[in-house]
Write an enzyme that holds these catalytic residues in place. Structure first.
Site, PDB file in Angstrom:
ATOM      1  N   HIS A  99       0.839  -1.208   0.000  1.00 35.83           N
ATOM      2  CA  HIS A  99       0.000   0.000   0.000  1.00 35.83           C
ATOM      3  C   HIS A  99       0.870   1.252   0.000  1.00 35.83           C
ATOM      4  O   HIS A  99       0.628   2.186  -0.776  1.00 35.83           O
ATOM      5  CB  HIS A  99      -0.907  -0.006   1.224  1.00 35.83           C
ATOM      6  CG  HIS A  99      -1.702   1.254   1.390  1.00 35.83           C
ATOM      7  ND1 HIS A  99      -2.940   1.443   0.791  1.00 35.83           N
ATOM      8  CD2 HIS A  99      -1.443   2.400   2.074  1.00 35.83           C
ATOM      9  CE1 HIS A  99      -3.390   2.643   1.093  1.00 35.83           C
ATOM     10  NE2 HIS A  99      -2.497   3.243   1.876  1.00 35.83           N
ATOM     11  N   GLU A 100       1.875   1.287   0.860  1.00 39.29           N
ATOM     12  CA  GLU A 100       2.768   2.446   0.907  1.00 39.29           C
ATOM     13  C   GLU A 100       3.576   2.571  -0.383  1.00 39.29           C
ATOM     14  O   GLU A 100       3.874   3.675  -0.835  1.00 39.29           O
ATOM     15  CB  GLU A 100       3.696   2.358   2.121  1.00 39.29           C
ATOM     16  CG  GLU A 100       2.971   2.334   3.459  1.00 39.29           C
ATOM     17  CD  GLU A 100       2.007   3.493   3.640  1.00 39.29           C
ATOM     18  OE1 GLU A 100       2.259   4.584   3.083  1.00 39.29           O
ATOM     19  OE2 GLU A 100       0.999   3.321   4.341  1.00 39.29           O
ATOM     20  N   HIS A 103       1.736   4.535  -2.873  1.00 34.63           N
ATOM     21  CA  HIS A 103       1.882   5.988  -2.767  1.00 34.63           C
ATOM     22  C   HIS A 103       3.139   6.465  -3.495  1.00 34.63           C
ATOM     23  O   HIS A 103       3.141   7.547  -4.106  1.00 34.63           O
ATOM     24  CB  HIS A 103       1.958   6.398  -1.294  1.00 34.63           C
ATOM     25  CG  HIS A 103       0.648   6.304  -0.579  1.00 34.63           C
ATOM     26  ND1 HIS A 103      -0.525   6.810  -1.089  1.00 34.63           N
ATOM     27  CD2 HIS A 103       0.322   5.746   0.622  1.00 34.63           C
ATOM     28  CE1 HIS A 103      -1.505   6.588  -0.240  1.00 34.63           C
ATOM     29  NE2 HIS A 103      -1.027   5.933   0.802  1.00 34.63           N
TER      30      HIS A 103
END
Length: 234
Positions: A99-100, A103
Site C-alpha cells: 500500500h505504501e 503511494h
C-alpha cells in the site's frame, strides 16, 4: 459545547465509525500478521521488489518506530515502515508495505489527488490553527464576518479528508494488483490483504465523516445564533 445534543448529533457518527475502524484494523492486522507470505519475504523485501520492478530504485526504505506508523514521504522519497511491517514475513506486512509502495508510484506518476493533497498540507495546517481563534474572536466581538471566516477555515480539514479518500483507495488497488502480478502473494492469500487494507480504508472514511460533522456543527451553531439574534431584535 459537549453538553449540546447537536454536537453529538453531528460529531457522534464519525467518532463511532472511527472506533469501529480502529477495532477492525487492529483485529485484521493481528490475524494476518500470523499468516506467513509464501516465500517468507518481509514487508521491506516486498516494498523493495515492487519499487525496483517499477523503476523506483532511488526510493529508500527505512524502519521507523511506532505501531501502524507506515507512510511514504514524497519530499524525501522515502518509504518508512514500522518495525513490525519492515521485519515481518506476513500477509499483513506485505499488504501494508505494498500500500505504501502504491503511494510512491502515485508520486512518480504525478497522480493528481496525491499532488494536490501534498501541496495543500501547509494551508490546511495553517487554517486549522487559525479557525478556532477566528471563530471565538468573532463570537466575542460580535463580528459576524470574522466568525464565518473561522467556519470556512474549519472546512479545510474536511476538504483535506475528502481528498485523502481517492489517494488511499487508489494506493490499495495498486497494492493488490502488484502483489498478485509479481507473485509475492498467492491468490488464496489476497483475501487477507483485502481485509487489512479495507479495514484501513475505513479509518479514512471515518476521518472524513468526523471532519464534515464538526464543520456542520459550527455552521448550524452560527446559524442558530443568527436566528436567535434576529428574534431578539424583532
Amino acid at each position: 459545547m459537549f453538553e449540546d445534543p447537536l454536537f453529538w448529533l453531528f460529531v457522534g457518527p464519525g467518532l463511532l465509525l472511527g472506533l469501529y475502524a480502529q477495532a477492525r484494523i487492529k483485529a485484521n492486522v493481528a490475524r494476518y500478521s500470523q499468516v506467513p507470505t509464501p516465500s517468507g519475504v518481509t514487508g521491506a523485501q516486498v516494498a523493495r521488489a515492487l519499487l525496483d520492478a517499477q523503476g523506483l530504485a532511488d526510493v529508500k526504505i527505512e524502519s521507523t518506530e511506532g505501531v501502524l506508523s507506515d507512510h511514504y514521504d514524497p519530499r524525501d522519497k522515502v518509504l518508512r515502515l514500522s518495525q513490525k511491517v519492515y521485519y515481518t514475513p506476513s500477509v499483513a506486512a506485505a499488504g501494508i508495505a505494498a500500500h505504501e509502495t502504491g503511494h510512491a508510484l502515485q508520486d512518480a506518476e504525478d497522480y493528481f489527488p496525491m499532488e494536490a493533497r501534498t501541496y495543500i498540507v501547509p494551508i490546511v495546517q495553517l487554517a486549522s490553527q487559525i479557525a478556532p481563534w477566528a471563530f471565538v474572536a468573532g463570537l466575542m466581538l460580535q463580528w459576524n464576518t470574522l466568525t464565518w471566516i473561522g467556519v470556512v477555515l474549519f472546512g479545510a480539514s474536511f476538504f483535506f479528508a475528502l481528498l485523502t479518500l481517492p489517494v488511499e483507495f487508489n494506493a490499495s488497488a495498486r497494492a493488490k494488483e502488484l502483489l498478485i502480478r509479481k507473485r509475492l502473494i498467492g491468490p488464496d492469500q489476497i483475501e487477507g490483504v483485502d481485509k487489512v487494507l479495507d479495514a484501513a480504508a475505513w479509518t479514512y472514511v471515518a476521518a472524513a465523516v468526523s471532519a464534515v460533522g464538526v464543520w456542520l456543527f459550527y455552521i448550524f451553531m452560527l446559524l442558530g445564533r443568527g436566528r436567535s439574534a434576529s428574534a431578539a431584535r424583532g
